[in-house]
Scaffold this motif. Sequence first.
Motif, PDB file in Angstrom:
ATOM      1  N   GLU A 434       0.823  -1.199   0.000  1.00  0.00           N
ATOM      2  CA  GLU A 434       0.000   0.000   0.000  1.00  0.00           C
ATOM      3  C   GLU A 434       0.861   1.254   0.000  1.00  0.00           C
ATOM      4  OE1 GLU A 434      -3.668   2.017   2.592  1.00  0.00           O
ATOM      5  OE2 GLU A 434      -2.431   0.426   3.470  1.00  0.00           O
ATOM      6  N   LEU A 435       1.928   1.245   0.806  1.00  0.00           N
ATOM      7  CA  LEU A 435       2.808   2.415   0.886  1.00  0.00           C
ATOM      8  C   LEU A 435       3.494   2.671  -0.452  1.00  0.00           C
ATOM      9  CD1 LEU A 435       4.113   4.630   2.610  1.00  0.00           C
ATOM     10  CD2 LEU A 435       5.870   2.980   3.272  1.00  0.00           C
ATOM     11  N   VAL A 436       4.040   1.621  -1.060  1.00  0.00           N
ATOM     12  CA  VAL A 436       4.714   1.782  -2.350  1.00  0.00           C
ATOM     13  C   VAL A 436       3.709   2.180  -3.426  1.00  0.00           C
ATOM     14  CG1 VAL A 436       6.036   0.588  -4.131  1.00  0.00           C
ATOM     15  CG2 VAL A 436       6.562   0.189  -1.720  1.00  0.00           C
ATOM     16  N   SER A 437       2.523   1.594  -3.381  1.00  0.00           N
ATOM     17  CA  SER A 437       1.483   1.954  -4.349  1.00  0.00           C
ATOM     18  C   SER A 437       1.097   3.420  -4.216  1.00  0.00           C
ATOM     19  CB  SER A 437       0.257   1.056  -4.146  1.00  0.00           C
ATOM     20  OG  SER A 437      -0.818   1.491  -4.947  1.00  0.00           O
ATOM     21  N   ASN A 438       0.991   3.910  -2.980  1.00  0.00           N
ATOM     22  CA  ASN A 438       0.665   5.320  -2.766  1.00  0.00           C
ATOM     23  C   ASN A 438       1.744   6.233  -3.336  1.00  0.00           C
ATOM     24  OD1 ASN A 438      -1.660   4.551  -1.479  1.00  0.00           O
ATOM     25  ND2 ASN A 438      -0.913   4.947   0.585  1.00  0.00           N
ATOM     26  N   ALA A 439       3.001   5.856  -3.109  1.00  0.00           N
ATOM     27  CA  ALA A 439       4.104   6.654  -3.661  1.00  0.00           C
ATOM     28  C   ALA A 439       4.080   6.625  -5.187  1.00  0.00           C
ATOM     29  CB  ALA A 439       5.441   6.132  -3.138  1.00  0.00           C
ATOM     30  N   ASP A 440       3.707   5.484  -5.765  1.00  0.00           N
ATOM     31  CA  ASP A 440       3.591   5.378  -7.224  1.00  0.00           C
ATOM     32  C   ASP A 440       2.505   6.301  -7.765  1.00  0.00           C
ATOM     33  OD1 ASP A 440       5.385   3.878  -8.711  1.00  0.00           O
ATOM     34  OD2 ASP A 440       4.569   1.977  -8.025  1.00  0.00           O
ATOM     35  N   LEU A 441       1.371   6.374  -7.057  1.00  0.00           N
ATOM     36  CA  LEU A 441       0.291   7.266  -7.480  1.00  0.00           C
ATOM     37  C   LEU A 441       0.749   8.725  -7.425  1.00  0.00           C
ATOM     38  CD1 LEU A 441      -2.778   5.612  -5.720  1.00  0.00           C
ATOM     39  CD2 LEU A 441      -2.273   5.638  -8.166  1.00  0.00           C
ATOM     40  N   ALA A 442       1.516   9.064  -6.382  1.00  0.00           N
ATOM     41  CA  ALA A 442       2.045  10.427  -6.275  1.00  0.00           C
ATOM     42  C   ALA A 442       3.033  10.706  -7.407  1.00  0.00           C
ATOM     43  CB  ALA A 442       2.711  10.624  -4.913  1.00  0.00           C
ATOM     44  N   LEU A 443       3.824   9.682  -7.783  1.00  0.00           N
ATOM     45  CA  LEU A 443       4.762   9.836  -8.902  1.00  0.00           C
ATOM     46  C   LEU A 443       4.007  10.082 -10.202  1.00  0.00           C
ATOM     47  CD1 LEU A 443       7.571   9.675 -10.199  1.00  0.00           C
ATOM     48  CD2 LEU A 443       7.324   7.177 -10.252  1.00  0.00           C
ATOM     49  N   PHE A 444       2.923   9.354 -10.396  1.00  0.00           N
ATOM     50  CA  PHE A 444       2.104   9.564 -11.595  1.00  0.00           C
ATOM     51  C   PHE A 444       1.607  11.010 -11.658  1.00  0.00           C
ATOM     52  CE2 PHE A 444      -2.024   9.566 -13.763  1.00  0.00           C
ATOM     53  CZ  PHE A 444      -1.711   8.910 -14.947  1.00  0.00           C
ATOM     54  N   LYS A 445       1.174  11.526 -10.515  1.00  0.00           N
ATOM     55  CA  LYS A 445       0.713  12.916 -10.450  1.00  0.00           C
ATOM     56  C   LYS A 445       1.857  13.880 -10.761  1.00  0.00           C
ATOM     57  CE  LYS A 445      -2.019  16.380  -9.174  1.00  0.00           C
ATOM     58  NZ  LYS A 445      -3.200  16.775  -9.977  1.00  0.00           N
ATOM     59  N   ALA A 446       3.046  13.583 -10.228  1.00  0.00           N
ATOM     60  CA  ALA A 446       4.198  14.451 -10.456  1.00  0.00           C
ATOM     61  C   ALA A 446       4.549  14.513 -11.941  1.00  0.00           C
ATOM     62  CB  ALA A 446       5.399  13.953  -9.643  1.00  0.00           C
ATOM     63  N   LYS A 447       4.537  13.364 -12.614  1.00  0.00           N
ATOM     64  CA  LYS A 447       4.908  13.337 -14.025  1.00  0.00           C
ATOM     65  C   LYS A 447       3.873  14.062 -14.870  1.00  0.00           C
ATOM     66  CE  LYS A 447       7.011   9.854 -15.885  1.00  0.00           C
ATOM     67  NZ  LYS A 447       8.325  10.470 -16.057  1.00  0.00           N
ATOM     68  N   ARG A 448       2.610  14.004 -14.461  1.00  0.00           N
ATOM     69  CA  ARG A 448       1.589  14.715 -15.215  1.00  0.00           C
ATOM     70  C   ARG A 448       1.676  16.225 -14.990  1.00  0.00           C
ATOM     71  NH1 ARG A 448      -1.995  12.483 -17.977  1.00  0.00           N
ATOM     72  NH2 ARG A 448      -3.341  14.311 -17.844  1.00  0.00           N
ATOM     73  N   SER A 449       2.314  16.625 -13.897  1.00  0.00           N
ATOM     74  CA  SER A 449       2.434  18.054 -13.587  1.00  0.00           C
ATOM     75  C   SER A 449       3.603  18.696 -14.315  1.00  0.00           C
ATOM     76  CB  SER A 449       2.604  18.241 -12.070  1.00  0.00           C
ATOM     77  OG  SER A 449       1.510  17.705 -11.366  1.00  0.00           O
ATOM     78  N   GLY A 450       4.427  17.918 -14.972  1.00  0.00           N
ATOM     79  CA  GLY A 450       5.594  18.458 -15.666  1.00  0.00           C
ATOM     80  C   GLY A 450       6.859  17.823 -15.145  1.00  0.00           C
ATOM     81  N   ARG A 451       7.953  18.139 -15.752  1.00  0.00           N
ATOM     82  CA  ARG A 451       9.235  17.559 -15.362  1.00  0.00           C
ATOM     83  C   ARG A 451       9.726  18.109 -14.035  1.00  0.00           C
ATOM     84  NH1 ARG A 451      13.329  16.604 -20.454  1.00  0.00           N
ATOM     85  NH2 ARG A 451      12.019  15.150 -21.598  1.00  0.00           N
ATOM     86  N   SER A 452      10.595  17.302 -13.404  1.00  0.00           N
ATOM     87  CA  SER A 452      11.319  17.724 -12.194  1.00  0.00           C
ATOM     88  C   SER A 452      10.379  18.168 -11.083  1.00  0.00           C
ATOM     89  CB  SER A 452      12.314  18.842 -12.536  1.00  0.00           C
ATOM     90  OG  SER A 452      13.219  18.410 -13.529  1.00  0.00           O
ATOM     91  N   GLN A 453       9.294  17.418 -10.894  1.00  0.00           N
ATOM     92  CA  GLN A 453       8.326  17.727  -9.850  1.00  0.00           C
ATOM     93  C   GLN A 453       8.342  16.634  -8.782  1.00  0.00           C
ATOM     94  OE1 GLN A 453       6.036  20.631 -10.014  1.00  0.00           O
ATOM     95  NE2 GLN A 453       7.730  21.077 -11.383  1.00  0.00           N
ATOM     96  N   ALA A 454       8.035  17.014  -7.545  1.00  0.00           N
ATOM     97  CA  ALA A 454       7.843  16.062  -6.454  1.00  0.00           C
ATOM     98  C   ALA A 454       6.440  16.264  -5.906  1.00  0.00           C
ATOM     99  CB  ALA A 454       8.885  16.269  -5.356  1.00  0.00           C
ATOM    100  N   CYS A 455       5.700  15.174  -5.774  1.00  0.00           N
ATOM    101  CA  CYS A 455       4.321  15.262  -5.276  1.00  0.00           C
ATOM    102  C   CYS A 455       4.142  14.326  -4.085  1.00  0.00           C
ATOM    103  CB  CYS A 455       3.318  14.887  -6.363  1.00  0.00           C
ATOM    104  SG  CYS A 455       3.070  16.179  -7.586  1.00  0.00           S
ATOM    105  N   LEU A 456       3.341  14.789  -3.123  1.00  0.00           N
ATOM    106  CA  LEU A 456       3.019  13.997  -1.939  1.00  0.00           C
ATOM    107  C   LEU A 456       1.697  13.280  -2.166  1.00  0.00           C
ATOM    108  CD1 LEU A 456       3.747  13.382   1.096  1.00  0.00           C
ATOM    109  CD2 LEU A 456       2.280  15.316   1.672  1.00  0.00           C
ATOM    110  N   PHE A 457       1.624  12.034  -1.707  1.00  0.00           N
ATOM    111  CA  PHE A 457       0.384  11.270  -1.850  1.00  0.00           C
ATOM    112  C   PHE A 457      -0.754  11.923  -1.070  1.00  0.00           C
ATOM    113  CE2 PHE A 457      -2.565   8.167  -0.023  1.00  0.00           C
ATOM    114  CZ  PHE A 457      -3.113   7.655  -1.195  1.00  0.00           C
ATOM    115  N   LEU A 458      -1.905  11.978  -1.688  1.00  0.00           N
ATOM    116  CA  LEU A 458      -3.147  12.406  -1.048  1.00  0.00           C
ATOM    117  C   LEU A 458      -4.204  11.343  -1.336  1.00  0.00           C
ATOM    118  CD1 LEU A 458      -3.136  16.149  -2.172  1.00  0.00           C
ATOM    119  CD2 LEU A 458      -2.581  15.285   0.108  1.00  0.00           C
ATOM    120  N   PRO A 459      -5.119  11.111  -0.412  1.00  0.00           N
ATOM    121  CA  PRO A 459      -6.159  10.087  -0.656  1.00  0.00           C
ATOM    122  C   PRO A 459      -6.917  10.304  -1.959  1.00  0.00           C
ATOM    123  CG  PRO A 459      -6.199  10.770   1.649  1.00  0.00           C
ATOM    124  CD  PRO A 459      -5.224  11.678   0.954  1.00  0.00           C
ATOM    125  N   ALA A 460      -7.061  11.558  -2.368  1.00  0.00           N
ATOM    126  CA  ALA A 460      -7.784  11.834  -3.611  1.00  0.00           C
ATOM    127  C   ALA A 460      -7.099  11.196  -4.812  1.00  0.00           C
ATOM    128  CB  ALA A 460      -7.897  13.347  -3.822  1.00  0.00           C
TER     129      ALA A 460
END
Length: 732
Positions: A434-460
Motif C-alpha cells: 500500500e505504501l509503495v502503491s501510494n508513492a507510485d500514485l504520487a509519482l504519476f501525479k508528479a509526471k503529469r504536472s511536468g518535469r522535475s516535480q515532487a508530489c506527496l500522496f493524497l487520498p484523492a
Amino acid sequence: MKCPAIFANESERLKALTAYGLDDEQTIRSLDPVVHIASRMFDMPVAAVNMIGSDHVFFAASVGVGEVDMSRDVSFCAHAINQTDVMVVADATQDDRFHDNPLVTGPSHVRFYAGVPLFSPEGLALGALCVLDDRPHPEFSKDDCKRLAELAKMAADRLELRRIEISSERSRPKFEEYAGNSATPVVWFDEQGKIIEWNQAAASAHGYELSDKESLSFEQLLVESERSDFRQLIQGAVATGSLDQLTIPSELTGLRKSGSEFHFGFALFGWHDGNQMKFEAVLRDRSAKEREEQELRQQANLDTLTGLANRGKFYRSVEEVLIKATPAAVVMIDLDGFKDVNDTLGHTLGDGILQEVARRLSALAESYDVVARIGGDEFAVLLVDVTDSQIALQLANTMIAHIAQPIDVDGHMVRVGASCGVALAPTQAQEALELVSNADLALFKAKRSGRSQACLFLPALRMEAMARRLYGLELHRAVDEGEFLLFYQPQINLTDGSLTGAEALIRWHHPDRGLLVPANFLSALEGGPLAATVGSWVLDEACAQAAYWRRNGAPAFRMGVNLLGAQFRVGDLYKEVMENLERHGLPPEAIELEVTENIVLDNDEIVLEVLQRLHDAGVGIAFDDFGTGYASLSLLKSYPLTCIKIDQTFVRGMLSSRRDASVIRAILDMARSFDLETIAEGIETEEANRYLMQENCDEGQGYLFGKPMPARQFELLFEIGSAAKSQSKASA
C-alpha cells in the motif's frame, strides 16, 4: 439457472490471470491465513480465494471445501467478478440466479454466499474472496460486507506479491547468457532430476564432457548415501510448488566419473516453467565458499548494474520497517528523458547514467535508509524515521536537484531530470504494498504536472486512479459506440472583431453521467491504449468541419486542434495530417495544431522533428497554455511555432495584478520579436478585451465571444455553414 456473463475483454482478463502462475493444482500459501481469518471472522464453514478461468474455476487458497463442481457456469464467484462491490446471496434458494444451481440443489447444499471481486493492477477481474454456508444468513450486514472487503484488500496485496515473484521467474535469461561461460559450476534439471543444462565448470568438476548431460541425472553426481534425501527434497518441492519451508543442505558430497568423492557447497533454486518446476543447482568448492555466497546474496538482493538493492530487497526492507512500527517515507523516482538519451547515445552511455544516478542517491541517503533500482530507469528510496511530510518532500526535491546536475559519461556531458512521488507510513499506509502503491500514485501525479516535480500522496489520488481505471474500461465502449463529439470555441480578431477560427474541444456524451469535459476523462485517455485512436478521430472530425465552414460562409476559417502525446509515439503524425488535409480539400494554413509543454518535453527529439516537417509544409503550430511551464522560453527558441496561446490565468488576473499585466506585456513583446501570432485565452469582459487590443494582441478566445458549443449553435451564432445556406435561400 443463470450463467455468469463473459467479459468483453475476456482474452485480456485471461492473459492477466496467467501472470500469477496459477493452475488447477497450484495454491498460494500466503493466502491461507486470509481464508482462515475469513472463516473464523464470519463463522462460516467454507472460505476461499477462487480464481475464474476460461471455462472452469480453481482455488488459490481454501478452507472447508470438499468435492465440488468447478465449472465456471455454476460458480457463484463467476457472477461476483462482474460487479465492483460485495455480492451477497442471503438465501440461494430464493435467488433467481441460483435457486436451481447444482451447487444449491446438489450435495454441496450451498445456501449462503458473499464474495468480493479481486482485480489485477489494470483493473481486470481475476477471481473473488468468498465465504459460504449451507444455511441462509439474512443477518449478514453492511458492516460484514466492509470487513470482507478489507480482507479482500489483504488477499489482493498477496496476489500482487505473487505476480511480482512470477514476473521475476519468467524473466529468467537463457542458460548460455546466464551461466554458460561462468567459472561457477551451474546445473539446471527438471522434476525427474534429468539434467537440462550445465556449464563447462560443472561438467569438469565431475570429470565429464559437456555433452554427457544427455545421459545423466543430477542424482548421479552425488554419492549413493545422499541420493535418497535429495530425491525427497525435490519431490517435496514439486508437491508444494515451492522450495519455501524446505530444508536445503548447504553442502553435499559429489561423485566424479572416476568414482572419487569431493565436497562442494550447494545452493538450490526453483522456478515454474508452464506446469513444470525446474531447478538450478549452484555448486562451489570450499575454498571459494565465502566469495560464492556473497555473489549469491547479491543476485538475490542487489541490482547488478548499480549495486543498489533490487525490487525484491526493497519490498522486504519496507515490510521489515513497517512490522517494527517505525515511521518511514517511500520516495519513488522516475528519470525524465532517459529513454531518449538511451536510444540516441546508446545503452552503454545509458548504463553509465544509471550508475551515476545511483551514486548520487546513495550519497544523499543515511546509512539506515535503503536506496534501490526497481526498474529500467526507476529508483526508490526508503527514508527511515521520517514523519514530517514537508521534510520528505524537501528530501525528494534535493534528490531531483542532484540528479539534474550534468553527468559526464566517457566525455559526454548529459543531463537528465527526475520526478518523485512521496508517501508516508503509518499515516498514509500500514502495509508495504500500500505504501509503495501510494508513492507510485504520487509519482504519476508528479509526471503529469511536468518535469522535475515532487508530489506527496493524497487520498484523492487513489480515487482518481480508481476513476481512471473505471474510465479506462468505459473508454473502449465510448470509442466503439461513437460517444465522443467536438465542441467549438470561437477565436476572434481583436482589431476588427471578425471571426478567424475556432478551437476544437472534445466532449464525451456519457450514457449515465451526461456531457463530460476533458478534465473528467483526459488523464485516463492519455494513460491508456486509445489515446492515438481518439486523437486521430479528433483530427479528422475537425478537418471535416473546417472544410465545410470554409466552403459555406467562412473561406479563411482556421481550426485549432489539440494533439495528444500518443499521436507522436504511434504511427506517422506528419503523414496523417497531410492525408487529412488532402482528403478534406484543405490548405495547410487551415489547421493550427496545438501542443503543450508536457507533450514536447516527454518526447523532445521526436516531437521537434515531426513539428518541423509540419511547419515546413505550412501547417500552423501553436504553443498552448504559454507561461505556465518551466521550459516555455527555451521552447520559443528551438521549436517551429507560428502562434502563442497566452494562458487564461494571466489574462484573468491582468487587470487587478501588476505582475500578471507585466507577464502579458512580456509575452506579447517576445512574440513580436519572434514574429509569432498571439491568442489570449480566457477573455470574459469588455475591459479585458480593450486592454489586450491596446497591447496589440492579435486574437482572443473566451466566454466574452462564446463558450465551447456544438457545431450547429456555432453556425447560428456566426451565420456560417448550414445557417449561411439558409440565409442565402431566404435572400433568393
